[in-house]
Design a protein around this motif. Structure first.
Motif, PDB file in Angstrom:
ATOM      1  N   SER A  85       0.818  -1.125   0.013  1.00 55.26           N
ATOM      2  CA  SER A  85       0.185  -0.062  -0.012  1.00 55.26           C
ATOM      3  C   SER A  85       0.752   1.185   0.084  1.00 55.26           C
ATOM      4  CB  SER A  85      -0.991   0.033   1.048  1.00 55.26           C
ATOM      5  OG  SER A  85      -1.766  -1.173   1.058  1.00 55.26           O
ATOM      6  N   ASN A  86       2.085   1.233   0.368  1.00 56.23           N
ATOM      7  CA  ASN A  86       3.036   2.216   0.650  1.00 56.23           C
ATOM      8  C   ASN A  86       4.143   2.206  -0.455  1.00 56.23           C
ATOM      9  OD1 ASN A  86       2.559   3.903   2.976  1.00 56.23           O
ATOM     10  ND2 ASN A  86       2.199   1.915   3.963  1.00 56.23           N
ATOM     11  N   LYS A  87       3.970   1.288  -1.697  1.00 55.76           N
ATOM     12  CA  LYS A  87       4.493   1.172  -2.825  1.00 55.76           C
ATOM     13  C   LYS A  87       6.142   0.807  -2.584  1.00 55.76           C
ATOM     14  CE  LYS A  87       4.118   4.471  -6.040  1.00 55.76           C
ATOM     15  NZ  LYS A  87       3.874   5.863  -6.612  1.00 55.76           N
ATOM     16  N   LYS A  88       6.325  -0.278  -1.452  1.00 57.23           N
ATOM     17  CA  LYS A  88       7.861  -0.583  -1.080  1.00 57.23           C
ATOM     18  C   LYS A  88       7.760  -1.844  -1.687  1.00 57.23           C
ATOM     19  CE  LYS A  88       8.101   3.053   1.288  1.00 57.23           C
ATOM     20  NZ  LYS A  88       8.890   4.277   0.868  1.00 57.23           N
ATOM     21  N   PRO A  89       9.048  -2.240  -2.379  1.00 60.78           N
ATOM     22  CA  PRO A  89       9.472  -3.692  -2.732  1.00 60.78           C
ATOM     23  C   PRO A  89       9.731  -4.435  -1.727  1.00 60.78           C
ATOM     24  CG  PRO A  89      11.163  -2.292  -3.046  1.00 60.78           C
ATOM     25  CD  PRO A  89      10.073  -1.182  -2.670  1.00 60.78           C
ATOM     26  N   ILE A  90       9.253  -5.623  -1.779  1.00 57.22           N
ATOM     27  CA  ILE A  90       9.191  -6.894  -0.840  1.00 57.22           C
ATOM     28  C   ILE A  90       9.872  -7.909  -1.322  1.00 57.22           C
ATOM     29  CG2 ILE A  90       7.744  -7.946   1.080  1.00 57.22           C
ATOM     30  CD1 ILE A  90       5.502  -5.914  -0.302  1.00 57.22           C
ATOM     31  N   LEU A  91      10.584  -8.684  -0.398  1.00 58.03           N
ATOM     32  CA  LEU A  91      11.240  -9.936  -0.765  1.00 58.03           C
ATOM     33  C   LEU A  91      10.912 -10.922   0.302  1.00 58.03           C
ATOM     34  CD1 LEU A  91      13.066 -11.419  -2.627  1.00 58.03           C
ATOM     35  CD2 LEU A  91      14.984 -10.724  -1.304  1.00 58.03           C
ATOM     36  N   ASN A  92      10.170 -12.012  -0.150  1.00 60.93           N
ATOM     37  CA  ASN A  92       9.882 -13.133   0.884  1.00 60.93           C
ATOM     38  C   ASN A  92      10.547 -14.323   0.850  1.00 60.93           C
ATOM     39  OD1 ASN A  92       7.551 -11.634   2.180  1.00 60.93           O
ATOM     40  ND2 ASN A  92       6.488 -11.850   0.246  1.00 60.93           N
ATOM     41  N   PRO A  93      11.658 -14.620   1.520  1.00 54.24           N
ATOM     42  CA  PRO A  93      12.509 -15.613   1.360  1.00 54.24           C
ATOM     43  C   PRO A  93      11.820 -16.866   2.103  1.00 54.24           C
ATOM     44  CG  PRO A  93      14.025 -14.156   2.841  1.00 54.24           C
ATOM     45  CD  PRO A  93      12.517 -13.606   2.343  1.00 54.24           C
ATOM     46  N   GLY A  94      11.996 -17.901   1.947  1.00 50.33           N
ATOM     47  CA  GLY A  94      11.311 -19.114   2.648  1.00 50.33           C
ATOM     48  C   GLY A  94      11.606 -20.543   2.189  1.00 50.33           C
ATOM     49  N   SER A  95      11.324 -21.500   2.877  1.00 43.58           N
ATOM     50  CA  SER A  95      11.734 -22.862   2.331  1.00 43.58           C
ATOM     51  C   SER A  95      10.568 -23.419   1.396  1.00 43.58           C
ATOM     52  CB  SER A  95      11.978 -23.859   3.245  1.00 43.58           C
ATOM     53  OG  SER A  95      10.554 -23.835   4.353  1.00 43.58           O
ATOM     54  N   VAL A  96      10.783 -24.409   0.525  1.00 49.18           N
ATOM     55  CA  VAL A  96       9.690 -24.852  -0.238  1.00 49.18           C
ATOM     56  C   VAL A  96       8.426 -25.354   0.394  1.00 49.18           C
ATOM     57  CG1 VAL A  96       9.321 -26.621  -1.937  1.00 49.18           C
ATOM     58  CG2 VAL A  96      11.506 -25.617  -2.085  1.00 49.18           C
ATOM     59  N   GLY A  97       7.226 -24.695   0.140  1.00 49.94           N
ATOM     60  CA  GLY A  97       6.155 -25.253   0.690  1.00 49.94           C
ATOM     61  C   GLY A  97       5.749 -24.416   1.970  1.00 49.94           C
ATOM     62  N   SER A  98       6.493 -23.242   2.222  1.00 49.70           N
ATOM     63  CA  SER A  98       6.152 -22.468   3.306  1.00 49.70           C
ATOM     64  C   SER A  98       4.922 -21.582   3.096  1.00 49.70           C
ATOM     65  CB  SER A  98       7.343 -21.643   3.880  1.00 49.70           C
ATOM     66  OG  SER A  98       7.816 -20.786   2.705  1.00 49.70           O
ATOM     67  N   GLY A  99       4.259 -21.286   1.851  1.00 46.34           N
ATOM     68  CA  GLY A  99       3.283 -20.674   1.737  1.00 46.34           C
ATOM     69  C   GLY A  99       3.505 -19.094   0.994  1.00 46.34           C
ATOM     70  N   LYS A 100       4.684 -19.060   0.372  1.00 49.55           N
ATOM     71  CA  LYS A 100       5.148 -17.652  -0.240  1.00 49.55           C
ATOM     72  C   LYS A 100       4.072 -17.367  -1.372  1.00 49.55           C
ATOM     73  CE  LYS A 100       8.991 -19.037  -1.176  1.00 49.55           C
ATOM     74  NZ  LYS A 100       9.036 -20.491  -0.800  1.00 49.55           N
ATOM     75  N   THR A 101       4.208 -18.394  -2.324  1.00 53.87           N
ATOM     76  CA  THR A 101       3.070 -18.230  -3.342  1.00 53.87           C
ATOM     77  C   THR A 101       1.444 -18.137  -3.110  1.00 53.87           C
ATOM     78  OG1 THR A 101       4.953 -19.039  -4.743  1.00 53.87           O
ATOM     79  CG2 THR A 101       2.514 -18.824  -5.854  1.00 53.87           C
ATOM     80  N   LEU A 102       1.282 -18.885  -1.976  1.00 55.09           N
ATOM     81  CA  LEU A 102      -0.157 -18.889  -1.756  1.00 55.09           C
ATOM     82  C   LEU A 102      -0.587 -17.479  -1.110  1.00 55.09           C
ATOM     83  CD1 LEU A 102      -2.736 -20.433  -0.988  1.00 55.09           C
ATOM     84  CD2 LEU A 102      -1.804 -21.303   1.024  1.00 55.09           C
ATOM     85  N   LEU A 103       0.554 -16.926  -0.160  1.00 57.12           N
ATOM     86  CA  LEU A 103       0.307 -15.636   0.329  1.00 57.12           C
ATOM     87  C   LEU A 103       0.038 -14.701  -0.772  1.00 57.12           C
ATOM     88  CD1 LEU A 103       0.341 -13.818   2.957  1.00 57.12           C
ATOM     89  CD2 LEU A 103       2.821 -13.248   2.446  1.00 57.12           C
ATOM     90  N   MET A 104       0.702 -14.646  -1.829  1.00 57.34           N
ATOM     91  CA  MET A 104       0.595 -13.566  -2.829  1.00 57.34           C
ATOM     92  C   MET A 104      -0.754 -13.748  -3.445  1.00 57.34           C
ATOM     93  SD  MET A 104       2.527 -11.566  -2.887  1.00 57.34           S
ATOM     94  CE  MET A 104       4.225 -10.929  -1.961  1.00 57.34           C
ATOM     95  N   ASN A 105      -1.185 -15.172  -3.952  1.00 56.01           N
ATOM     96  CA  ASN A 105      -2.453 -15.207  -4.393  1.00 56.01           C
ATOM     97  C   ASN A 105      -3.505 -14.864  -3.631  1.00 56.01           C
ATOM     98  OD1 ASN A 105      -1.135 -16.674  -6.456  1.00 56.01           O
ATOM     99  ND2 ASN A 105      -1.513 -18.617  -5.690  1.00 56.01           N
TER     100      ASN A 105
END
Length: 337
Positions: free
Chosen positions: A99-119
């Motif tokens: 909402s504040n136009k800041k770039p974000i990086l979400n590192p995490g292990s396989v299956g931790s829910g990163k892509t699910l969170l974005m969806n």
């Protein structure tokens, strides 16, 4: 100004924890939180990781107030999202930064829910002022492919300036951002062209006559698995532009909570009420086998594919969710397990 002074300690505590304290594992986070609370004399607030500052009244409220609890009745078992505390916290922080136009990086292990969170964010939580797009990088992704994708999401606004249509903002999710191969000099060309955009807010684009084009209102949200075999270390010149929000590994209790909820809802949907009492044993048995396999079947040079992650456990639970009714249901569901 008076209100800011009154809540300055709370603001510093929240900002310091989510910029520094969140970068480590659970023990590191707890240690940082206790040291910050002691230094700022805010021990009375307790565990601030589970709460956020409400920007309207500057009061601490639970992250769960952000959740959209309207689950679709048509969802199958494997499509059900179980909001764990870690998932809710990352959801709230990602929304705040986007909402504040800041770039974000979400590192995490396989299956931790990163892509699910974005969806989930793209489908339920972002306002109508945002367009969304997702792009999965691979080892063979080229700068040309990446720039073509970015230009497919934007239009010309005025001379030399491009941006999302209708004066909106666009959140671009870059999945597996550290996958592109390194060249002979150690750089990743696909990452370098993104770094140039983050550095200069502009590109020299060949297909537009080598013009210097300014790109605006584009917000990058990257996700990646920590560097190891098949994953590359990303240049610090690239990551310095991002707010880093790591996803923690699931502990055993969290895994039980997630998969017990999924199985229970799946059995309820299929009217398999008598199987609900088997849910705890089915999930605990699957987790025990998964942990034993991870511990004993380690990768070797001849068996390098012996890499097991949460998705392998999820496949077992998804298979049980496909169970159909029969006369002897309990014995058959265990045979399927």
């Amino acid at each position: 100004l008076l209100g800011l002074r009154k809540n300055l300690k709370d603001l510093v505590l929240f900002a310091a924890y989510w910029s520094l304290g969140c970068l480590g594992e659970s023990e590191f986070r707890e240690r940082v939180m206790s040291q910050l609370s002691a230094a700022l004399k805010t021990e009375h607030l307790g565990n601030i990781a589970d709460r956020r500052l409400n920007s309207k009244n500057m009061e601490w409220v639970s992250w769960s107030t952000l959740l959209d609890n309207q689950a679709s009745q048509s969802q199958s078992g494997e499509e059900i999202v179980v909001p764990t505390p870690e998932f809710i916290r990352n959801l709230g922080m990602n929304l705040m930064l986007m909402s504040n136009k800041k770039p974000i990086l979400n590192p995490g292990s396989v299956g931790s829910g990163k892509t699910l969170l974005m969806n989930q964010i793209f489908s339920k939580y972002l306002s109508k002022d945002f367009n969304t797009a997702s792009y999965s990088l691979s080892a063979r992704t080229t700068p040309q492919q990446l720039s073509d994708f970015i230009f497919s999401q934007i239009d010309k606004r005025r001379k030399g300036v491009f941006g999302p249509p209708n004066l909106r903002k666009c959140v671009v999710h870059l999945d597996d951002v550290n996958m592109p191969m390194k060249e002979v000099w150690g750089a990743q060309p696909s990452i370098e062209i993104l770094r140039q955009l983050l550095d200069q807010k502009a590109w020299h684009v060949i297909k537009h006559g080598k013009e210097y084009l300014q790109l605006e209102d584009i917000i990058f949200a990257g996700s990646m698995v920590p560097p190891r075999v098949g994953r590359n270390e990303v240049s610090a010149r690239f990551t310095r532009h991002f707010f880093v929000l790591p996803f923690l590994e699931f502990d055993t209790q969290t895994l039980k909570t997630i998969y017990q909820s999924i199985l229970q809802k799946s059995f309820e949907k299929s009217n398999l009420w008598e199987l609900k009492e088997e849910v705890v044993l089915l999930v605990e048995g699957a987790i025990d086998v998964f942990k034993a396999v991870q511990r004993t079947l380690l990768p070797t040079p001849s068996k390098s594919h012996y890499l097991f992650n949460i998705r392998d456990l999820a496949k077992v639970i998804s298979g049980i969710c496909l169970f159909n009714s029969s006369d002897n249901r309990k014995s058959e569901v265990w045979n399927l397990w």
